[in-house]
Design an enzyme around this catalytic site. Structure first.
Site, mmCIF file in Angstrom:
data_model
loop_
_atom_site.group_PDB
_atom_site.id
_atom_site.type_symbol
_atom_site.label_atom_id
_atom_site.label_comp_id
_atom_site.label_asym_id
_atom_site.label_seq_id
_atom_site.Cartn_x
_atom_site.Cartn_y
_atom_site.Cartn_z
ATOM 1 N N VAL A 69 -38.697 -55.036 -71.246
ATOM 2 C CA VAL A 69 -38.859 -53.822 -70.212
ATOM 3 C C VAL A 69 -37.414 -53.583 -69.843
ATOM 4 O O VAL A 69 -36.756 -54.335 -69.174
ATOM 5 C CB VAL A 69 -39.634 -54.391 -69.236
ATOM 6 N N HIS A 76 -39.843 -47.168 -63.083
ATOM 7 C CA HIS A 76 -41.220 -47.479 -63.816
ATOM 8 C C HIS A 76 -41.284 -48.714 -64.521
ATOM 9 O O HIS A 76 -42.061 -49.507 -64.743
ATOM 10 C CB HIS A 76 -41.157 -46.237 -65.019
#
EC number: 2.5.1.78
Length: 134
Positions: A69, A76
Protein backbone atom coordinates in the site's frame (compact mmCIF):
# COMPACT_ATOMS: atom_id res chain seq x y z
CA UNK A 1 3.27 -32.65 9.39
CA UNK A 2 3.57 -30.47 6.31
CA UNK A 3 1.96 -27.07 6.77
CA UNK A 4 -0.30 -26.00 3.90
CA UNK A 5 -0.55 -22.29 3.18
CA UNK A 6 -2.91 -20.25 1.06
CA UNK A 7 -1.62 -17.01 -0.44
CA UNK A 8 -3.82 -14.00 -1.23
CA UNK A 9 -1.82 -11.63 -3.43
CA UNK A 10 -2.80 -8.13 -4.59
CA UNK A 11 -2.29 -7.33 -8.28
CA UNK A 12 -2.08 -3.60 -7.62
CA UNK A 13 1.64 -2.69 -7.57
CA UNK A 14 2.26 -6.10 -9.15
CA UNK A 15 5.91 -5.31 -9.81
CA UNK A 16 6.33 -5.37 -6.03
CA UNK A 17 3.84 -8.07 -5.10
CA UNK A 18 5.31 -10.46 -7.68
CA UNK A 19 8.73 -10.17 -6.02
CA UNK A 20 7.06 -10.59 -2.64
CA UNK A 21 5.15 -13.66 -3.79
CA UNK A 22 8.35 -15.30 -5.06
CA UNK A 23 10.18 -14.55 -1.80
CA UNK A 24 7.24 -15.90 0.19
CA UNK A 25 7.14 -19.14 -1.82
CA UNK A 26 10.87 -19.61 -1.47
CA UNK A 27 10.72 -19.05 2.28
CA UNK A 28 7.75 -21.40 2.68
CA UNK A 29 9.75 -24.14 0.96
CA UNK A 30 12.75 -23.38 3.18
CA UNK A 31 10.53 -23.77 6.26
CA UNK A 32 9.05 -27.04 4.98
CA UNK A 33 5.62 -25.59 4.18
CA UNK A 34 3.64 -25.92 0.96
CA UNK A 35 1.74 -23.16 -0.82
CA UNK A 36 -1.43 -25.06 -1.68
CA UNK A 37 -3.28 -22.26 -3.49
CA UNK A 38 -2.73 -18.66 -4.53
CA UNK A 39 -5.61 -16.30 -5.20
CA UNK A 40 -4.87 -13.04 -7.00
CA UNK A 41 -7.14 -10.12 -6.12
CA UNK A 42 -7.17 -6.61 -7.61
CA UNK A 43 -5.96 -4.84 -4.46
CA UNK A 44 -5.48 -5.09 -0.71
CA UNK A 45 -9.02 -3.85 -0.05
CA UNK A 46 -10.33 -6.80 -2.07
CA UNK A 47 -8.60 -9.47 0.01
CA UNK A 48 -11.20 -10.39 2.66
CA UNK A 49 -13.46 -12.55 0.48
CA UNK A 50 -10.50 -14.53 -0.91
CA UNK A 51 -9.11 -14.94 2.61
CA UNK A 52 -12.50 -16.23 3.77
CA UNK A 53 -12.64 -18.77 0.92
CA UNK A 54 -9.21 -20.12 1.90
CA UNK A 55 -10.01 -20.14 5.62
CA UNK A 56 -13.07 -22.29 4.95
CA UNK A 57 -10.91 -25.02 3.42
CA UNK A 58 -9.87 -27.93 5.62
CA UNK A 59 -6.65 -28.44 3.64
CA UNK A 60 -5.32 -24.91 4.34
CA UNK A 61 -3.63 -24.41 7.72
CA UNK A 62 -2.95 -20.67 7.42
CA UNK A 63 -3.37 -17.79 4.99
CA UNK A 64 -0.64 -15.32 4.04
CA UNK A 65 -1.61 -11.93 2.61
CA UNK A 66 0.77 -10.19 0.22
CA UNK A 67 0.34 -6.63 -0.97
CA UNK A 68 1.87 -3.18 -0.94
CA UNK A 69 0.00 0.00 0.00
CA UNK A 70 1.80 3.07 -1.34
CA UNK A 71 1.12 6.66 -0.34
CA UNK A 72 -0.81 8.78 -2.82
CA UNK A 73 -2.15 12.31 -3.06
CA UNK A 74 -4.97 11.61 -0.57
CA UNK A 75 -5.40 9.56 2.61
CA UNK A 76 -6.72 6.63 0.58
CA UNK A 77 -3.74 4.47 1.58
CA UNK A 78 -4.54 5.01 5.26
CA UNK A 79 -8.18 4.01 4.81
CA UNK A 80 -7.34 0.93 2.72
CA UNK A 81 -4.72 -0.35 5.12
CA UNK A 82 -6.71 0.33 8.27
CA UNK A 83 -9.83 -1.47 7.05
CA UNK A 84 -7.95 -4.34 5.42
CA UNK A 85 -5.84 -5.01 8.51
CA UNK A 86 -8.93 -5.01 10.72
CA UNK A 87 -10.86 -7.39 8.49
CA UNK A 88 -7.85 -9.70 8.13
CA UNK A 89 -7.63 -9.94 11.92
CA UNK A 90 -11.39 -10.52 12.19
CA UNK A 91 -11.24 -13.41 9.70
CA UNK A 92 -8.37 -15.04 11.57
CA UNK A 93 -10.41 -14.98 14.76
CA UNK A 94 -13.65 -16.05 13.05
CA UNK A 95 -12.05 -19.17 11.55
CA UNK A 96 -9.54 -19.82 14.33
CA UNK A 97 -6.82 -19.95 11.70
CA UNK A 98 -3.68 -17.82 11.29
CA UNK A 99 -3.99 -15.06 8.68
CA UNK A 100 -0.76 -13.09 8.50
CA UNK A 101 -0.11 -9.60 7.24
CA UNK A 102 2.53 -9.34 4.50
CA UNK A 103 1.44 -5.86 3.50
CA UNK A 104 3.79 -2.94 4.13
CA UNK A 105 2.22 0.50 4.28
CA UNK A 106 0.55 2.95 4.59
CA UNK A 107 2.45 6.22 4.29
CA UNK A 108 5.12 4.55 2.21
CA UNK A 109 6.82 5.77 -0.97
CA UNK A 110 7.48 3.44 -3.91
CA UNK A 111 11.17 3.43 -2.98
CA UNK A 112 10.35 2.42 0.59
CA UNK A 113 8.04 -0.30 -0.76
CA UNK A 114 10.93 -1.80 -2.76
CA UNK A 115 12.96 -1.95 0.45
CA UNK A 116 10.16 -3.82 2.22
CA UNK A 117 9.49 -6.75 -0.12
CA UNK A 118 10.83 -9.01 2.65
CA UNK A 119 7.53 -8.47 4.52
CA UNK A 120 6.32 -11.50 2.57
CA UNK A 121 8.99 -13.68 4.19
CA UNK A 122 8.01 -12.37 7.61
CA UNK A 123 4.35 -13.15 6.96
CA UNK A 124 5.16 -16.71 5.85
CA UNK A 125 7.36 -17.24 8.88
CA UNK A 126 4.65 -15.93 11.21
CA UNK A 127 2.06 -18.23 9.61
CA UNK A 128 4.27 -21.31 9.97
CA UNK A 129 5.19 -20.47 13.57
CA UNK A 130 1.55 -19.90 14.53
CA UNK A 131 0.41 -23.20 13.01
CA UNK A 132 3.16 -25.06 14.85
CA UNK A 133 2.50 -23.36 18.18
CA UNK A 134 -1.29 -23.26 18.32
Amino acid sequence: MTISLGFVVAEFNRDLTYQMELLGREHAEFLGATVKETILVPGVFDMPLAIKKLCQREDIDAVVTIGSVIEGETDHDQVVMQHAARKIMDLSLEFNKPVTLGIPGPGMTRMAAHERVDYAKRAVEAAVKLVRRL
